[in-house]
Design a protein around this motif. Structure first.
Motif, PDB file in Angstrom:
ATOM      1  N   GLY A   1       0.811  -1.206   0.000  1.00 36.99           N
ATOM      2  CA  GLY A   1       0.000   0.000   0.000  1.00 36.99           C
ATOM      3  C   GLY A   1       0.847   1.259   0.000  1.00 36.99           C
ATOM      4  N   SER A   2       1.935   1.251   0.760  1.00 40.81           N
ATOM      5  CA  SER A   2       2.801   2.429   0.851  1.00 40.81           C
ATOM      6  C   SER A   2       3.574   2.660  -0.443  1.00 40.81           C
ATOM      7  N   THR A   3       3.993   1.587  -1.112  1.00 42.23           N
ATOM      8  CA  THR A   3       4.694   1.740  -2.388  1.00 42.23           C
ATOM      9  C   THR A   3       3.748   2.305  -3.444  1.00 42.23           C
ATOM     10  N   ILE A   4       2.513   1.810  -3.443  1.00 44.97           N
ATOM     11  CA  ILE A   4       1.509   2.325  -4.385  1.00 44.97           C
ATOM     12  C   ILE A   4       1.229   3.802  -4.092  1.00 44.97           C
ATOM     13  N   ALA A   5       1.074   4.150  -2.821  1.00 48.04           N
ATOM     14  CA  ALA A   5       0.816   5.539  -2.436  1.00 48.04           C
ATOM     15  C   ALA A   5       1.941   6.443  -2.902  1.00 48.04           C
ATOM     16  N   ARG A   6       3.163   6.013  -2.707  1.00 52.69           N
ATOM     17  CA  ARG A   6       4.311   6.812  -3.110  1.00 52.69           C
ATOM     18  C   ARG A   6       4.366   6.971  -4.626  1.00 52.69           C
ATOM     19  N   GLU A   7       4.088   5.902  -5.369  1.00 54.90           N
ATOM     20  CA  GLU A   7       4.090   5.976  -6.832  1.00 54.90           C
ATOM     21  C   GLU A   7       3.010   6.935  -7.335  1.00 54.90           C
ATOM     22  N   LEU A   8       1.826   6.858  -6.750  1.00 52.87           N
ATOM     23  CA  LEU A   8       0.718   7.707  -7.191  1.00 52.87           C
ATOM     24  C   LEU A   8       0.885   9.159  -6.744  1.00 52.87           C
ATOM     25  N   SER A   9       1.729   9.389  -5.729  1.00 49.82           N
ATOM     26  CA  SER A   9       1.936  10.761  -5.264  1.00 49.82           C
ATOM     27  C   SER A   9       2.728  11.592  -6.273  1.00 49.82           C
ATOM     28  N   LYS A  10       3.202  10.953  -7.333  1.00 48.64           N
ATOM     29  CA  LYS A  10       3.880  11.674  -8.419  1.00 48.64           C
ATOM     30  C   LYS A  10       2.884  12.429  -9.300  1.00 48.64           C
ATOM     31  N   TYR A  11       1.582  12.188  -9.085  1.00 47.57           N
ATOM     32  CA  TYR A  11       0.547  12.741  -9.955  1.00 47.57           C
ATOM     33  C   TYR A  11      -0.407  13.643  -9.164  1.00 47.57           C
ATOM     34  N   SER A  12      -1.076  14.525  -9.883  1.00 48.69           N
ATOM     35  CA  SER A  12      -2.017  15.464  -9.266  1.00 48.69           C
ATOM     36  C   SER A  12      -3.321  14.749  -8.942  1.00 48.69           C
ATOM     37  N   LEU A  13      -3.314  14.052  -7.834  1.00 48.40           N
ATOM     38  CA  LEU A  13      -4.447  13.260  -7.387  1.00 48.40           C
ATOM     39  C   LEU A  13      -4.691  13.513  -5.902  1.00 48.40           C
ATOM     40  N   LYS A  14      -5.928  13.371  -5.486  1.00 47.16           N
ATOM     41  CA  LYS A  14      -6.260  13.442  -4.063  1.00 47.16           C
ATOM     42  C   LYS A  14      -6.337  12.010  -3.546  1.00 47.16           C
ATOM     43  N   ILE A  15      -5.373  11.649  -2.705  1.00 48.78           N
ATOM     44  CA  ILE A  15      -5.196  10.254  -2.298  1.00 48.78           C
ATOM     45  C   ILE A  15      -5.275  10.143  -0.777  1.00 48.78           C
ATOM     46  N   LEU A  16      -5.962   9.111  -0.313  1.00 49.68           N
ATOM     47  CA  LEU A  16      -6.046   8.800   1.113  1.00 49.68           C
ATOM     48  C   LEU A  16      -5.621   7.356   1.326  1.00 49.68           C
ATOM     49  N   MET A  17      -4.735   7.130   2.299  1.00 52.19           N
ATOM     50  CA  MET A  17      -4.357   5.774   2.687  1.00 52.19           C
ATOM     51  C   MET A  17      -4.927   5.500   4.079  1.00 52.19           C
ATOM     52  N   LEU A  18      -5.723   4.437   4.192  1.00 58.01           N
ATOM     53  CA  LEU A  18      -6.353   4.048   5.448  1.00 58.01           C
ATOM     54  C   LEU A  18      -5.627   2.851   6.056  1.00 58.01           C
ATOM     55  N   GLU A  19      -5.417   2.893   7.355  1.00 60.56           N
ATOM     56  CA  GLU A  19      -4.749   1.800   8.058  1.00 60.56           C
ATOM     57  C   GLU A  19      -5.471   1.532   9.369  1.00 60.56           C
ATOM     58  N   LYS A  20      -5.778   0.268   9.641  1.00 61.04           N
ATOM     59  CA  LYS A  20      -6.567  -0.087  10.822  1.00 61.04           C
ATOM     60  C   LYS A  20      -5.779   0.002  12.130  1.00 61.04           C
ATOM     61  N   THR A  21      -4.438  -0.116  12.064  1.00 63.43           N
ATOM     62  CA  THR A  21      -3.632  -0.075  13.283  1.00 63.43           C
ATOM     63  C   THR A  21      -3.098   1.335  13.520  1.00 63.43           C
ATOM     64  N   ASP A  22      -2.216   1.479  14.508  1.00 59.96           N
ATOM     65  CA  ASP A  22      -1.743   2.807  14.907  1.00 59.96           C
ATOM     66  C   ASP A  22      -0.494   3.262  14.163  1.00 59.96           C
ATOM     67  N   ASP A  23      -0.068   2.489  13.153  1.00 61.34           N
ATOM     68  CA  ASP A  23       1.140   2.867  12.411  1.00 61.34           C
ATOM     69  C   ASP A  23       1.175   2.116  11.094  1.00 61.34           C
ATOM     70  N   VAL A  24       2.022   2.574  10.194  1.00 62.87           N
ATOM     71  CA  VAL A  24       2.259   1.822   8.962  1.00 62.87           C
ATOM     72  C   VAL A  24       3.151   0.625   9.289  1.00 62.87           C
ATOM     73  N   SER A  25       3.140  -0.378   8.413  1.00 67.14           N
ATOM     74  CA  SER A  25       4.044  -1.537   8.533  1.00 67.14           C
ATOM     75  C   SER A  25       3.784  -2.381   9.768  1.00 67.14           C
ATOM     76  N   ASN A  26       2.528  -2.525  10.166  1.00 63.25           N
ATOM     77  CA  ASN A  26       2.231  -3.285  11.374  1.00 63.25           C
ATOM     78  C   ASN A  26       1.840  -4.738  11.107  1.00 63.25           C
ATOM     79  N   GLY A  27       1.747  -5.136   9.840  1.00 66.76           N
ATOM     80  CA  GLY A  27       1.367  -6.508   9.519  1.00 66.76           C
ATOM     81  C   GLY A  27       2.559  -7.307   9.027  1.00 66.76           C
ATOM     82  N   ALA A  28       2.371  -7.990   7.911  1.00 65.13           N
ATOM     83  CA  ALA A  28       3.437  -8.830   7.356  1.00 65.13           C
ATOM     84  C   ALA A  28       4.680  -8.027   7.002  1.00 65.13           C
ATOM     85  N   SER A  29       4.504  -6.744   6.725  1.00 65.54           N
ATOM     86  CA  SER A  29       5.634  -5.918   6.288  1.00 65.54           C
ATOM     87  C   SER A  29       6.692  -5.735   7.364  1.00 65.54           C
TER      88      SER A  29
END
Length: 484
Positions: free
Chosen positions: A13-41
């Motif tokens: 999800g974070s790699t996709i978010a970073r790739e899409l942030s190169k473009y003029s888009l309104k993007i939201l990343m939702l995460e159920k836990t209190d930080d990024v990278s809290n699962g398998a990552s």
């Protein structure tokens, strides 16, 4: 109204978010836990796999090779820590040799240059790895294999995405998705959000998210893998990542140095629940015995901790990356080599969005760079002790990992709202040393409290339902295993 909502803030999800942030888009990343990278990552081997690893003709094979080639540039931009160590896949008999030859051919089919792989025999192997099992007869040398810190990589990607305009909302668990004529309403435990597109990168819960829009053509099989970590510096007993010949369950038990110099062994593969992150004595016993087939003289007195992670194994047998429904893109079943493949997965998702009709206008002000948080230090024990009570930002807070107050403050001001000890640990390595936080946790709390202007009793060790904080394993625990 958002253009895109990404569900899940792991490495994909974070790699996709970073790739899409190169473009003029309104993007939201939702995460159920209190930080990024809290699962398998955060709970995987951190291996950037070679092009031989995944079967030719599959998405895994294609994207693993492509993703591997993107790491050098990505690390130069984001400073998360990556180096190419190479790997040996070792064998003990003629059957293993046949398998290794097939892996070599598979690598060539995937696009690996023949100069990057070689079949080795006998003394050729021992010259590269003097501490390897002397009974090893044959090995595949894969020069393109590397090691990274998976949670630091995910954090770096997410920070850079936020720096380039992506919004991130933590502790927002998606509980329902409503479909309208030309948009979706994503409802979480905190709020509801409207979006034109959804990208489902929810890891082990990606099947649950997919079912919310009526797509039930796959399911996720959670597979737990357990690991053992040894003291920092002990990774020097080997030079490369050591694999045994893979089985149908996966790449098997590996022995590897970590990016920061620890030794790590594991993982096994057991079907489990999506929430079971316990380790158990019988599995750790199996991991040690199997690892010693590769490197016999592993010293259990150097054990630091054990941990486990859950892999999102897809029922389809391959990555699921598709527009499964109009404006709903599944990026599901991203198990190994998902970490390696993630940069290429992001490019694939970008192409899917283009074909779907999303207007993509490149930004003129995209900033690809992100400074590291960890400052490498070469301090003596005496110097560290002298810096423990400094009245400045140079004060050492974690003596085992030589983490300064300045680094902790920096980690807290990177745009991702964090306040737990666990979050600081992943960004700075504080608490990862020999004492496993016994000395530095109160000191870290004090810095967080002062920086964020909150009470210390508001600072959790880890967020609710976050993955694991590696458990310190008593040396007597391993002595009881009676491993020869």
């Amino acid at each position: 109204m958002y253009d895109i909502i990404i569900i899940g803030a792991g490495v994909v999800g974070s790699t996709i978010a970073r790739e899409l942030s190169k473009y003029s888009l309104k993007i939201l990343m939702l995460e159920k836990t209190d930080d990024v990278s809290n699962g398998a990552s955060k709970a995987n081997s951190g291996i950037v796999h070679g092009g031989y690893a995944a079967k030719y003709g599959t998405l895994k094979g294609k994207l693993c090779f492509e993703g591997n080639r993107m790491y050098d540039k990505l690390n130069k931009e984001l400073n998360f820590g990556f180096k190419r160590t190479g790997a040996l896949v070792i064998g003990f008999d003629e059957n293993d040799e046949k398998t290794l030859i097939e892996l070599y051919k598979n690598g060539l089919n995937n696009g690996v240059n023949e100069n990057e792989m070689k079949i080795l025999y006998g003394d050729e192997i021992l010259k590269i790895e003097p501490n390897i099992n002397k009974d090893v007869k044959v090995a595949l040398l894969a020069k393109d294999v590397g090691i990274t810190s998976p949670y630091e990589m995910t954090i770096a990607l997410a920070e850079n995405a936020v720096n380039n305009g992506v919004e991130i909302k933590l502790e927002n668990e998606v509980i329902k998705i409503e479909e309208k004529n030309d948009y979706y309403i994503v409802i979480t435990n905190q709020n509801s959000y409207e979006t034109k597109y959804i990208i489902n990168a929810a890891g082990v819960f990606s099947d649950k998210i997919s079912e919310m829009v009526g797509i039930k053509n796959f399911h996720i099989i959670p597979r737990k893998g357990q690991y053992i970590i040894f003291h920092k510096g002990y990774g020097e007993i080997i030079n490369k990542v050591i694999f045994q010949v893979p089985t149908e369950k996966g790449k098997g038990i590996l022995v590897t140095p970590t990016y920061h110099g620890n030794l790590m062994i594991g993982p096994d593969a057991q079907e489990s629940s999506k929430y079971d992150l316990n380790t158990d004595i019988e599995t750790l016993k199996y991991i040690i015995r199997t690892a010693k087939l590769s490197v016999p003289n592993i010293d259990l007195k150097k054990v630091l901790t054990s941990f486990s992670g859950i892999r999102p194994t897809p029922s389809t047998g391959d990555f699921i990356i598709e527009e499964s429904k109009e404006r709903f893109i599944n990026v599901a079943g991203i198990e190994s080599p998902g970490l390696t493949s993630s940069p290429a997965i992001a490019k694939m998702v970008l192409n899917i969005l283009k074909k779907s009709g999303l207007k993509l206008i490149e930004k003129n002000d995209f900033n690809p760079y992100r400074k590291p948080i960890i400052i490498k230090k070469d301090l003596t024990y005496k110097e560290v002790n002298n810096m423990l009570e400094l009245n400045s930002d140079e004060q050492i807070i974690c003596r085992c990992e030589m983490v300064s107050k300045k680094e902790i403050i920096d980690a807290l001001k990177r745009g991702i709202p964090i306040k737990s000890i666990d979050a600081i640990k992943r960004r700075t390595r504080a608490t990862m040393g020999f004492c496993q936080g016994e000395f530095c946790i109160p000191r870290i709390k004090k810095v967080i409290s002062e920086t964020l202007n909150i009470n210390e009793d508001e600072i959790p060790l880890r967020g609710k339902k976050s993955g694991i904080l590696p458990k310190k394993v008593n040396l007597n625990y391993f002595k009881q295993l009676d491993i020869k």
